[in-house]
Design an enzyme around this catalytic site. Structure first.
Site, short mmCIF file in Angstrom:
data_model
loop_
_atom_site.label_atom_id
_atom_site.label_comp_id
_atom_site.label_asym_id
_atom_site.label_seq_id
_atom_site.Cartn_x
_atom_site.Cartn_y
_atom_site.Cartn_z
N HIS A 47 0.85 -1.17 0.00
CA HIS A 47 0.00 0.00 0.00
C HIS A 47 0.90 1.23 0.00
O HIS A 47 2.07 1.16 0.36
CB HIS A 47 -0.90 0.01 1.23
N CYS A 90 -0.25 2.42 -4.63
CA CYS A 90 -0.95 3.67 -4.93
C CYS A 90 -0.04 4.86 -4.61
O CYS A 90 0.85 4.78 -3.77
CB CYS A 90 -2.23 3.77 -4.11
#
Length: 257
Positions: A47, A90
């Site tokens: 992440h 991301c």
């Protein structure tokens, strides 16, 4: 001796993927003796947000801190050698809905499984790399643009990593890293989710000073006794560097959203 030795990837147990542990693993790897290797490849899947990637403790490992461990000052054995970073994470929470192409009525390849953003967003900080030339001969392949999410298929995996594997398996013997990543850009740009119209655009950042060819298989024969860098002799200009395969994988969290 093969011109580039193969180093097997290793996995980190779940309890060793905090921000501190990832920093320590990257530091320990960067400080190893890289004298006999032609290339360094670091693959990070986690992440993340615009500033960096997350550990399991939600701590942020910033891209600048990762690159700094491998720069000329901190890792002199890799000076002049390609340092490749592939980042699947991301870089924000924006979603690209795409636009209609004026020269093509062909829709993007639909993803038949549910696709979700690959990460949540960290504090905004648009960072690419420290100043060159200390970080020269570095190539960063981000899965997505600053500020945007990166999509992952629920069964096949992330769009970016899937495209990397497909393109490199097919063309790594004949194309340099820039041509390969252009093909990856195209493949990812054509993908859409089955139930949504979101798009994704990878963002390679090239700070290499030579054209890099992998040429799998060259120098790998048991009868090959050539030492030193593997330089293409057929049609490559003087500033083309070709390596066999040096593979270092730095796994991170692979948690489903």
């Amino acid at each position: 001796m093969s011109c580039a030795q193969l180093v097997a990837p290793f996995l980190w147990p779940e309890e060793f993927r905090t921000m501190k542990d990832i920093h320590e693993k990257l530091r320990d790897f960067a400080q190893q003796n890289h004298q006999n290797y032609d290339c360094c490849v670091v693959v990070l899947l986690s992440h993340g947000g615009q500033g960096g990637i997350f550990g399991t403790d939600s701590g942020v490992i910033r891209f600048t801190e990762i690159l700094q461990k491998f720069d000329g000052e901190n890792c002199p054995a890799l000076i002049g050698k390609p340092k490749l970073f592939f980042v699947q994470a991301c870089r924000g929470d924006d979603k690209d809905t795409g636009v209609s192409s004026p020269d093509s009525g062909i829709p993007g390849s639909a993803d038949t499984h549910q696709s979700t953003p690959d990460a949540t967003v960290a504090a905004p900080q648009q960072v690419f790399a420290p100043a060159v030339p200390n970080i020269a001969d570095t190539f960063l392949a981000y899965a997505t643009l600053p500020g945007f999410v990166s999509w992952r298929n629920s069964e096949r995996g992330s769009w970016f990593v899937c495209a990397l594997v497909e393109v490199f398996l097919m063309y790594a013997a004949t194309k340099d890293i820039n041509q390969l990543m252009t093909d990856v850009n195209h493949e990812v740009s054509q993908r859409t989710g089955a139930s949504m119209s979101y798009r994704q655009m990878p963002a390679p950042v090239n700070m290499l000073t030579k054209n890099l060819y992998f040429n799998p298989g060259i120098g790998s024969s048991s009868s090959d006794t050539t030492e030193g860098p593997c330089i293409r002799q057929d049609s490559a200009p003087p500033h083309h560097t070709s390596i066999n395969i040096t593979r270092i994988s730095q796994p991170t969290d692979d948690v489903n959203n």
